[in-house]
Design a protein around this motif. Sequence first.
Motif, PDB file in Angstrom:
ATOM      1  N   HIS A  35      34.024-109.001-103.939  1.00 58.85           N
ATOM      2  CA  HIS A  35      33.757-107.849-103.079  1.00 58.85           C
ATOM      3  C   HIS A  35      32.332-107.307-103.220  1.00 58.85           C
ATOM      4  CE1 HIS A  35      34.204-103.639-101.661  1.00 58.85           C
ATOM      5  NE2 HIS A  35      34.842-104.263-100.698  1.00 58.85           N
ATOM      6  N   THR A  36      31.903-106.980-104.431  1.00 57.00           N
ATOM      7  CA  THR A  36      30.582-106.394-104.647  1.00 57.00           C
ATOM      8  C   THR A  36      29.476-107.375-104.283  1.00 57.00           C
ATOM      9  OG1 THR A  36      31.474-104.996-106.388  1.00 57.00           O
ATOM     10  CG2 THR A  36      29.093-105.294-106.358  1.00 57.00           C
ATOM     11  N   ARG A  37      29.640-108.628-104.685  1.00 54.95           N
ATOM     12  CA  ARG A  37      28.624-109.643-104.377  1.00 54.95           C
ATOM     13  C   ARG A  37      28.494-109.841-102.867  1.00 54.95           C
ATOM     14  NH1 ARG A  37      31.365-110.927-108.860  1.00 54.95           N
ATOM     15  NH2 ARG A  37      30.207-111.600-110.688  1.00 54.95           N
ATOM     16  N   LEU A  38      29.640-109.864-102.197  1.00 54.59           N
ATOM     17  CA  LEU A  38      29.634-110.068-100.748  1.00 54.59           C
ATOM     18  C   LEU A  38      28.970-108.882-100.047  1.00 54.59           C
ATOM     19  CD1 LEU A  38      30.555-111.927 -98.431  1.00 54.59           C
ATOM     20  CD2 LEU A  38      32.615-110.517 -98.297  1.00 54.59           C
ATOM     21  N   GLN A  39      29.271-107.666-100.486  1.00 54.44           N
ATOM     22  CA  GLN A  39      28.660-106.495 -99.867  1.00 54.44           C
ATOM     23  C   GLN A  39      27.137-106.500-100.071  1.00 54.44           C
ATOM     24  OE1 GLN A  39      30.582-102.771-100.824  1.00 54.44           O
ATOM     25  NE2 GLN A  39      32.155-103.158 -99.300  1.00 54.44           N
ATOM     26  N   ALA A  40      26.688-106.910-101.235  1.00 52.59           N
ATOM     27  CA  ALA A  40      25.244-106.991-101.486  1.00 52.59           C
ATOM     28  C   ALA A  40      24.602-108.018-100.555  1.00 52.59           C
ATOM     29  CB  ALA A  40      24.986-107.357-102.943  1.00 52.59           C
ATOM     30  N   MET A  41      25.262-109.142-100.367  1.00 52.48           N
ATOM     31  CA  MET A  41      24.739-110.180 -99.483  1.00 52.48           C
ATOM     32  C   MET A  41      24.668-109.660 -98.044  1.00 52.48           C
ATOM     33  SD  MET A  41      26.197-112.485 -97.185  1.00 52.48           S
ATOM     34  CE  MET A  41      25.493-113.817 -96.272  1.00 52.48           C
ATOM     35  N   ILE A  42      25.698-108.937 -97.608  1.00 50.58           N
ATOM     36  CA  ILE A  42      25.751-108.396 -96.244  1.00 50.58           C
ATOM     37  C   ILE A  42      24.657-107.338 -96.054  1.00 50.58           C
ATOM     38  CG2 ILE A  42      27.159-106.995 -94.672  1.00 50.58           C
ATOM     39  CD1 ILE A  42      29.616-108.575 -95.862  1.00 50.58           C
ATOM     40  N   ALA A  43      24.500-106.453 -97.022  1.00 50.37           N
ATOM     41  CA  ALA A  43      23.447-105.428 -96.945  1.00 50.37           C
ATOM     42  C   ALA A  43      22.078-106.095 -96.877  1.00 50.37           C
ATOM     43  CB  ALA A  43      23.535-104.484 -98.141  1.00 50.37           C
ATOM     44  N   GLY A  44      21.916-107.186 -97.598  1.00 49.04           N
ATOM     45  CA  GLY A  44      20.660-107.930 -97.559  1.00 49.04           C
ATOM     46  C   GLY A  44      20.400-108.558 -96.201  1.00 49.04           C
ATOM     47  N   GLY A  45      21.446-108.677 -95.404  1.00 49.28           N
ATOM     48  CA  GLY A  45      21.310-109.219 -94.050  1.00 49.28           C
ATOM     49  C   GLY A  45      20.910-108.172 -93.027  1.00 49.28           C
ATOM     50  N   VAL A  47      22.408-105.151 -92.439  1.00 49.62           N
ATOM     51  CA  VAL A  47      23.478-104.286 -91.918  1.00 49.62           C
ATOM     52  C   VAL A  47      23.360-102.931 -92.612  1.00 49.62           C
ATOM     53  CG1 VAL A  47      25.990-103.981 -91.773  1.00 49.62           C
ATOM     54  CG2 VAL A  47      24.992-106.254 -91.468  1.00 49.62           C
ATOM     55  N   PRO A  48      23.366-101.821 -91.858  1.00 49.25           N
ATOM     56  CA  PRO A  48      23.282-100.500 -92.495  1.00 49.25           C
ATOM     57  C   PRO A  48      24.429-100.290 -93.484  1.00 49.25           C
ATOM     58  CG  PRO A  48      22.999-100.300 -90.128  1.00 49.25           C
ATOM     59  CD  PRO A  48      23.414-101.723 -90.404  1.00 49.25           C
ATOM     60  N   LEU A  49      24.132 -99.554 -94.550  1.00 49.26           N
ATOM     61  CA  LEU A  49      25.114 -99.363 -95.617  1.00 49.26           C
ATOM     62  C   LEU A  49      26.447 -98.839 -95.109  1.00 49.26           C
ATOM     63  CD1 LEU A  49      22.854 -97.965 -98.467  1.00 49.26           C
ATOM     64  CD2 LEU A  49      23.708-100.295 -98.140  1.00 49.26           C
ATOM     65  N   GLY A  50      26.424 -98.019 -94.078  1.00 51.31           N
ATOM     66  CA  GLY A  50      27.679 -97.489 -93.537  1.00 51.31           C
ATOM     67  C   GLY A  50      28.559 -98.545 -92.901  1.00 51.31           C
ATOM     68  N   ASP A  51      27.974 -99.648 -92.454  1.00 52.52           N
ATOM     69  CA  ASP A  51      28.743-100.711 -91.809  1.00 52.52           C
ATOM     70  C   ASP A  51      29.034-101.889 -92.721  1.00 52.52           C
ATOM     71  OD1 ASP A  51      28.880 -99.276 -89.498  1.00 52.52           O
ATOM     72  OD2 ASP A  51      27.343-100.396 -88.432  1.00 52.52           O
ATOM     73  N   VAL A  52      28.424-101.921 -93.900  1.00 48.15           N
ATOM     74  CA  VAL A  52      28.626-103.042 -94.829  1.00 48.15           C
ATOM     75  C   VAL A  52      30.106-103.236 -95.172  1.00 48.15           C
ATOM     76  CG1 VAL A  52      28.185-103.832 -97.195  1.00 48.15           C
ATOM     77  CG2 VAL A  52      26.290-103.092 -95.750  1.00 48.15           C
ATOM     78  N   PRO A  53      30.863-102.179 -95.518  1.00 46.82           N
ATOM     79  CA  PRO A  53      32.281-102.403 -95.844  1.00 46.82           C
ATOM     80  C   PRO A  53      33.086-102.969 -94.671  1.00 46.82           C
ATOM     81  CG  PRO A  53      31.582-100.223 -96.583  1.00 46.82           C
ATOM     82  CD  PRO A  53      30.471-100.787 -95.744  1.00 46.82           C
ATOM     83  N   ILE A  54      32.712-102.605 -93.458  1.00 49.21           N
ATOM     84  CA  ILE A  54      33.423-103.107 -92.272  1.00 49.21           C
ATOM     85  C   ILE A  54      33.176-104.599 -92.110  1.00 49.21           C
ATOM     86  CG2 ILE A  54      33.550-102.959 -89.752  1.00 49.21           C
ATOM     87  CD1 ILE A  54      32.702 -99.949 -90.140  1.00 49.21           C
ATOM     88  N   VAL A  55      31.913-105.025 -92.261  1.00 41.99           N
ATOM     89  CA  VAL A  55      31.584-106.446 -92.131  1.00 41.99           C
ATOM     90  C   VAL A  55      32.222-107.234 -93.275  1.00 41.99           C
ATOM     91  CG1 VAL A  55      29.697-108.136 -92.046  1.00 41.99           C
ATOM     92  CG2 VAL A  55      29.456-105.934 -90.870  1.00 41.99           C
ATOM     93  N   ALA A  56      32.234-106.661 -94.483  1.00 42.72           N
ATOM     94  CA  ALA A  56      32.880-107.329 -95.621  1.00 42.72           C
ATOM     95  C   ALA A  56      34.381-107.494 -95.359  1.00 42.72           C
ATOM     96  CB  ALA A  56      32.643-106.542 -96.906  1.00 42.72           C
ATOM     97  N   GLN A  57      34.995-106.440 -94.843  1.00 45.18           N
ATOM     98  CA  GLN A  57      36.434-106.523 -94.548  1.00 45.18           C
ATOM     99  C   GLN A  57      36.701-107.597 -93.492  1.00 45.18           C
ATOM    100  OE1 GLN A  57      38.177-102.931 -93.004  1.00 45.18           O
ATOM    101  NE2 GLN A  57      40.249-103.684 -93.285  1.00 45.18           N
ATOM    102  N   ASP A  58      35.873-107.633 -92.436  1.00 49.80           N
ATOM    103  CA  ASP A  58      36.039-108.670 -91.414  1.00 49.80           C
ATOM    104  C   ASP A  58      35.916-110.066 -92.024  1.00 49.80           C
ATOM    105  OD1 ASP A  58      36.337-106.740 -89.474  1.00 49.80           O
ATOM    106  OD2 ASP A  58      34.314-106.966 -88.641  1.00 49.80           O
ATOM    107  N   THR A  59      34.983-110.205 -92.968  1.00 49.19           N
ATOM    108  CA  THR A  59      34.789-111.492 -93.640  1.00 49.19           C
ATOM    109  C   THR A  59      36.034-111.869 -94.433  1.00 49.19           C
ATOM    110  OG1 THR A  59      32.405-111.100 -93.781  1.00 49.19           O
ATOM    111  CG2 THR A  59      33.339-112.768 -95.267  1.00 49.19           C
ATOM    112  N   PHE A  60      36.555-110.936 -95.225  1.00 49.16           N
ATOM    113  CA  PHE A  60      37.737-111.235 -96.033  1.00 49.16           C
ATOM    114  C   PHE A  60      38.975-111.499 -95.174  1.00 49.16           C
ATOM    115  CE2 PHE A  60      35.466-109.190 -99.711  1.00 49.16           C
ATOM    116  CZ  PHE A  60      35.445-110.337-100.500  1.00 49.16           C
TER     117      PHE A  60
END
Length: 184
Positions: A35-45, A47-60
């Motif tokens: 979870h944490t590693r994936l969110q860091a990777m997404i934020a690095g892409g 994506v604004p921090l507010g949307d990172v959990p949404i994109v991570a959830q979609d990924t999972f």
Amino acid sequence: MNAIVPATPSQNTDAIARFHSGDDEAYREIVTVWHTRLQAMIAGGGVPLGDVPIVAQDTFIYVYDHINDFKPGTNFRAWLYAIARNKVRAWHEANRRDQRNKANALEHFIHKQISQNPHLDDRLDALAQCLKKLNDPVRDLITQRYAGASVKELARKTGRSESAVKMSLLRARESLRECVAGTS
């Protein structure tokens, strides 16, 4: 089942194998580890921090639905991150499309106002010119706000506090007011 969750992805191969075989409890372990590693990777892409959990959830969710596409013994991290990169690309495309729709809505509103109130034509022309002078992020922020986005939503999208968004909007409105007054 209360299994001990491995601390690192390299220790997670058993959970991946169990999940691949249909053990839903193993999915929880995978999410916990990655979870944490994936969110860091997404934020690095970008994506604004507010949307990172949404994109991570979609990924999972995608991982859960497509686990049979993963080949055991191959690099799970590479597979997971490839899915996440596609989700990040999709988020950016949807955001660009949303921005275009909001800009079109604002333009439609301006044209409607002009047609209903011809005496506003000069001031609206000045406003349109002044909007073009704003830098892109500020123009996008004010366009989204007047297209109906709430301050809370803008804060979430930009990863900024609501106070910071309100202050940016206030400054943008003041700048526009001064610009329109100077060109009228």
